[in-house]
Motif scaffolding. Structure first.
Motif, PDB file in Angstrom:
ATOM      1  N   THR A 102       0.843  -1.204   0.000  1.00 39.99           N
ATOM      2  CA  THR A 102       0.000   0.000   0.000  1.00 39.99           C
ATOM      3  C   THR A 102       0.873   1.246   0.000  1.00 39.99           C
ATOM      4  O   THR A 102       2.085   1.189   0.203  1.00 39.99           O
ATOM      5  CB  THR A 102      -0.905   0.040   1.231  1.00 39.99           C
ATOM      6  OG1 THR A 102      -0.108   0.264   2.403  1.00 39.99           O
ATOM      7  CG2 THR A 102      -1.691  -1.246   1.382  1.00 39.99           C
ATOM      8  N   VAL A 145      -6.580  -3.343  11.319  1.00 36.98           N
ATOM      9  CA  VAL A 145      -6.575  -3.575   9.882  1.00 36.98           C
ATOM     10  C   VAL A 145      -7.712  -4.538   9.564  1.00 36.98           C
ATOM     11  O   VAL A 145      -7.714  -5.684  10.018  1.00 36.98           O
ATOM     12  CB  VAL A 145      -5.233  -4.168   9.403  1.00 36.98           C
ATOM     13  CG1 VAL A 145      -5.268  -4.416   7.895  1.00 36.98           C
ATOM     14  CG2 VAL A 145      -4.072  -3.242   9.770  1.00 36.98           C
ATOM     15  N   LEU A 205      -9.762  -6.516   6.668  1.00 36.18           N
ATOM     16  CA  LEU A 205      -9.661  -7.018   5.297  1.00 36.18           C
ATOM     17  C   LEU A 205     -10.958  -7.704   4.919  1.00 36.18           C
ATOM     18  O   LEU A 205     -11.481  -8.527   5.679  1.00 36.18           O
ATOM     19  CB  LEU A 205      -8.500  -8.009   5.174  1.00 36.18           C
ATOM     20  CG  LEU A 205      -7.126  -7.538   5.658  1.00 36.18           C
ATOM     21  CD1 LEU A 205      -6.127  -8.671   5.557  1.00 36.18           C
ATOM     22  CD2 LEU A 205      -6.665  -6.328   4.857  1.00 36.18           C
ATOM     23  N   VAL A 246       0.024 -11.130   5.656  1.00 37.18           N
ATOM     24  CA  VAL A 246      -0.068  -9.677   5.784  1.00 37.18           C
ATOM     25  C   VAL A 246       1.089  -9.184   6.651  1.00 37.18           C
ATOM     26  O   VAL A 246       1.366  -9.766   7.716  1.00 37.18           O
ATOM     27  CB  VAL A 246      -1.409  -9.238   6.405  1.00 37.18           C
ATOM     28  CG1 VAL A 246      -1.540  -7.716   6.388  1.00 37.18           C
ATOM     29  CG2 VAL A 246      -2.578  -9.869   5.671  1.00 37.18           C
ATOM     30  N   LEU A 251      -8.747  -9.047  -2.986  1.00 39.96           N
ATOM     31  CA  LEU A 251      -8.902  -8.097  -1.879  1.00 39.96           C
ATOM     32  C   LEU A 251      -9.995  -7.102  -2.257  1.00 39.96           C
ATOM     33  O   LEU A 251      -9.796  -6.233  -3.106  1.00 39.96           O
ATOM     34  CB  LEU A 251      -7.595  -7.360  -1.617  1.00 39.96           C
ATOM     35  CG  LEU A 251      -6.548  -8.058  -0.756  1.00 39.96           C
ATOM     36  CD1 LEU A 251      -5.283  -7.208  -0.691  1.00 39.96           C
ATOM     37  CD2 LEU A 251      -7.081  -8.320   0.648  1.00 39.96           C
ATOM     38  N   VAL A 289      -9.737  -2.857   1.974  1.00 36.83           N
ATOM     39  CA  VAL A 289      -8.727  -2.729   3.028  1.00 36.83           C
ATOM     40  C   VAL A 289      -9.059  -1.462   3.799  1.00 36.83           C
ATOM     41  O   VAL A 289      -9.073  -0.357   3.233  1.00 36.83           O
ATOM     42  CB  VAL A 289      -7.299  -2.653   2.454  1.00 36.83           C
ATOM     43  CG1 VAL A 289      -6.285  -2.481   3.586  1.00 36.83           C
ATOM     44  CG2 VAL A 289      -6.985  -3.891   1.628  1.00 36.83           C
TER      45      VAL A 289
END
Length: 461
Positions: A90, A103, A105, A128, A201, A204
């Motif tokens: 990122t 975080v 996801l 991750v 994904l 996020v």
């Protein structure tokens, strides 16, 4: 949905995923703790532009959410090739005041058993990582290039989708939340490592929790970031709201818990004398009217006033105005001033004025000095409190050759209620020779009120 020429057939399984997001993404998240968002990939309608290495690994895809709004997602599906090591990094995420970062996801993952020929190379997890930095590493400098990221976790799907789900456009969205911290540097990068999964994904989201700004016990507490350890409470000292005060040497306090909830209140504030508690505020009488100005005319005698609302309304919106007329000289007590008496009339009324410009008429055949006071009141003051309210006033001489003597600074009236005035006949003479003795009100001070005091004989005998 973006398409590219000749995609890998297995990638098509993942590319269809954005079409089904409306069935996957649920409503907003309830809760009393406040979440300070540091990153939300769904909020970006432009390309995210994250760093993907190698170039044939993660790729960015367009889709729509449950409200048909465009979103950007990343996917990878190199499940037929062994020894996959695909990284997605990122941009730099400033941590703000947060030390304990969450975080979240949201992702979909393909069931390896539903992919023919992928039994030996397909995986159903991904990793991750994060790396704390003082500044943005920039694109082209992945976390694996000489840096040492810290692993957050290996992420597995609670539910994976199959070929049958794909044909029916039924995707199974997984949501996983992990914590990192305590953090000490200004920000960090996140990185996702694919080792051979067929994964997309969808979202996020990165945030930290804080206790919301609040008022409790007449004390205001600012928004406070939660500490990283669950056993740590952050003690916060409150500030007493306007017109209230705390116990000397013992200010009000509360404690912000790690989950973003206020705990253990200690002490409180109390309204100052003359004020009363209502909800989270202390209400009291208003301050004096501002910028009281006047003009005086002689034929017939007339005094016109105008003013602006008080700077402090006492926390209420029901401000009204009350007028009091005092006369000095031959008609008043020796060496003192008395009420103007029954020959003074206030039109339309003397008290309870809101916005209509009233007029006050009086007649006095002898030289006299007249003082007009304008007091501001509200529901806390009470109608009988006009005599003790703060006021602004002007004093003029109404005798021949008399000069106006303005006294417009706020004052405190004697503890006496205003005397109701007699209602005279309607004046038959017109006001003339008007002169404003002071400058017009300053611009930007709000809408003011105007009043006319006609100091004239309305019925000559």
């Amino acid at each position: 949905m973006e398409t590219r020429a000749g995609p890998h057939p297995l990638r098509q399984f993942v590319c269809l995923m954005p079409l089904c997001l409306a069935l996957l993404l649920g409503p907003g998240r309830p809760g009393t703790a406040e979440e300070v968002i540091l990153l939300d990939s769904k909020a970006s309608q432009a390309e995210l532009g994250w760093t993907a290495l190698p170039s044939n690994g993660w790729e960015e895809i367009s889709g729509v959410d449950e409200h048909d709004r465009p979103i950007r997602t990343y996917q990878v599906c190199n499940v037929l090739e062994p020894n996959q090591d695909n990284w997605l990094q990122t941009g730099w995420i400033s941590r703000g005041r947060g030390q304990r970062i969450f975080v979240e996801l949201q992702f979909t993952l393909r069931d390896c058993s539903s992919i023919p020929g992928a039994a030996g190379t397909c995986k159903e997890t991904f990793n991750v990582y994060y790396l704390e930095t003082e500044a943005d590493l920039g694109r082209g400098r992945p976390l694996t290039a000489g840096n040492r990221p810290r692993k957050i976790d290996t992420i597995a799907a609670d539910e994976s989708f199959t070929q049958g789900d794909l044909g029916e456009r039924k995707m199974k969205l997984n949501t996983e939340v992990r914590e990192i911290g305590p953090l000490s540097r200004r920000g960090f990068h996140l990185a996702f490592q694919d080792v051979g999964a067929c994964v997309a994904l969808v979202s996020v989201r990165v945030y930290y929790k804080q206790c919301r700004a609040t008022v409790r016990g007449l004390a205001a507490f600012p928004a406070t970031a939660a500490e990283s350890a669950f056993s740590t409470l952050v003690e916060v000292t409150g500030t007493c709201v306007a017109h209230s005060e705390g116990e000397p040497g013992s200010p009000p306090r509360m404690h912000c818990g790690a989950d973003g909830e206020w705990l253990v209140p200690v002490g409180r504030c109390s309204c100052s004398a003359g004020f009363q508690e209502r909800g989270d505020i202390c209400e009291g009488p208003p301050s004096a009217p501002r910028d009281l100005q006047y003009s005086l005319s002689r034929s017939p005698l007339a005094l016109r006033l105008r003013w602006l609302p008080p700077a402090d309304s006492g926390g209420r919106s029901d401000v009204t105005y009350s007028l009091l007329c005092l006369r000095c000289g031959r008609e008043g007590p020796a060496g003192a001033c008395g009420r103007c008496g029954p020959r003074v009339a206030f039109l339309p009324r003397q008290a309870g004025l809101r916005s209509a410009p009233p007029r006050c008429c009086t007649c006095g055949p002898a030289p006299a000095t007249t003082t007009v006071r304008v007091a501001a009141l509200n529901g806390v003051s009470g109608p009988a409190a006009a005599g003790g309210a703060t006021y602004a006033q002007v004093t003029v001489s109404t005798g021949p050759g008399g000069k106006a003597a303005p006294r417009a600074s706020p004052s405190r009236a004697p503890r006496a209620s205003p005397q109701p005035a007699a209602t005279p006949d309607k004046p038959r003479s017109r006001v003339s020779d008007q002169r404003w003795a002071q400058k017009p009100p300053t611009e930007g001070h709000g809408e003011g009120l105007r009043m006319q005091v006609a100091l004239c004989p309305w019925a000559r005998r």
